[in-house]
Design an enzyme around this catalytic site. Structure first.
Site, PDB file in Angstrom:
ATOM      1  N   SER A 185      39.634 -80.646 -28.907  1.00 36.04           N
ATOM      2  CA  SER A 185      38.855 -82.264 -27.786  1.00 36.04           C
ATOM      3  C   SER A 185      39.112 -82.663 -26.700  1.00 36.04           C
ATOM      4  CB  SER A 185      38.698 -83.616 -29.032  1.00 36.04           C
ATOM      5  OG  SER A 185      38.280 -84.560 -28.550  1.00 36.04           O
ATOM      6  N   ASP A 241      28.978 -83.087 -36.047  1.00 32.35           N
ATOM      7  CA  ASP A 241      30.487 -83.761 -34.937  1.00 32.35           C
ATOM      8  C   ASP A 241      29.710 -85.042 -34.279  1.00 32.35           C
ATOM      9  OD1 ASP A 241      31.818 -85.096 -33.445  1.00 32.35           O
ATOM     10  OD2 ASP A 241      33.489 -83.289 -32.672  1.00 32.35           O
ATOM     11  N   HIS A 250      33.865 -84.400 -36.896  1.00 36.08           N
ATOM     12  CA  HIS A 250      34.756 -83.994 -36.082  1.00 36.08           C
ATOM     13  C   HIS A 250      36.259 -83.257 -35.747  1.00 36.08           C
ATOM     14  CE1 HIS A 250      35.891 -84.257 -30.788  1.00 36.08           C
ATOM     15  NE2 HIS A 250      37.200 -84.848 -31.507  1.00 36.08           N
TER      16      HIS A 250
END
Length: 231
Positions: free
Chosen positions: A122, A177, A210
């Site tokens: 991320s 995600d 995610h």
């Protein structure tokens, strides 16, 4: 610039998984927003190679706009997670200098730069991509999980005659995600192919949100083993 007072605490306090043999390679892995390096150190220890040291630094706590300016662990400020949102250019560049200082420290300790992989998840993956593409040391590769390329409008100019124009990149993304949508990952892969040798970019997707998954971690293990073979 990131002086020693900020960069080396990053290293001193990092969650580190030492090699079980003589260490001849290093993986520096950066966590996502609001996290610490501990979980990733644990994940990487489950796929470890005996001659590799894994360094998972913790981001400093800073006020983050996305978090109503409440301080949380973050490599740089984030106004939002859409490609159109304004970016913290000063913060990104400062954080990148801090990661380059860790790379320099490992080189001084005897690990050649081409035996160092930079990676992250991320926000940490975003920082690892930016750092590798603007770094003056030739690195072994980048692991970019569920992330994007920060300051993408400054590329390819920001790369210049960079030694990492041929770097190998493993980019992975979750198909479900909701935080960093798959399209953002796909457009990042497309952008990267205009910056470096497109043959050196792998873009893999997994049926996940995610987060990470076992299949992804096996792909990470394979990538590390390929880029950092035993010597």
């Amino acid at each position: 610039m990131c002086g020693n007072n900020m960069s080396l605490p990053l290293l001193d306090e990092a969650a580190t998984v030492s090699g079980t043999e003589r260490e001849t390679a290093v993986v520096i892995f950066l966590h996502g927003l609001g996290d610490t390096g501990h979980g990733w150190a644990e994940s990487l220890s489950s796929i470890r190679l005996p001659y590799v040291k894994y360094i998972c630094p913790h981001a400093p706590k800073i006020p983050v706009q996305l978090n109503k300016s409440v301080p949380i662990p973050s490599w740089f400020d984030l106004a939002g997670l859409s490609p159109e949102d304004p970016e913290d250019e000063v913060g990104i560049k400062k954080a990148s200098e801090c990661i380059k200082a860790i790379i320099e420290h490992e080189i001084k300790n005897g690990i050649p730069s081409h035996r160092i992989i930079l990676g992250g998840f991320s926000q940490g993956g975003a920082l690892s991509l930016y750092t590798a593409l603007t770094c003056h040391y030739k690195l072994a590769g980048v692991i970019a999980l569920s992330c994007w390329l920060p300051l993408r409008k400054t590329f390819p100019q920001a790369v210049g005659n960079n030694v990492n124009k041929d770097i190998s990149i493993l980019q992975c993304h979750g198909e479900k995600d909701l935080m960093i949508p798959l399209e953002f990952g796909s457009s990042t892969a497309a952008k990267l192919k205009t910056i470096i040798n497109p043959e050196n970019i792998q873009f893999k997707t997994y049926l996940m949100q995610h987060c990470s998954c076992q299949q992804e971690m096996m792909a990470v293990k394979e990538f590390i083993a390929k880029q950092l073979p035993p010597i």
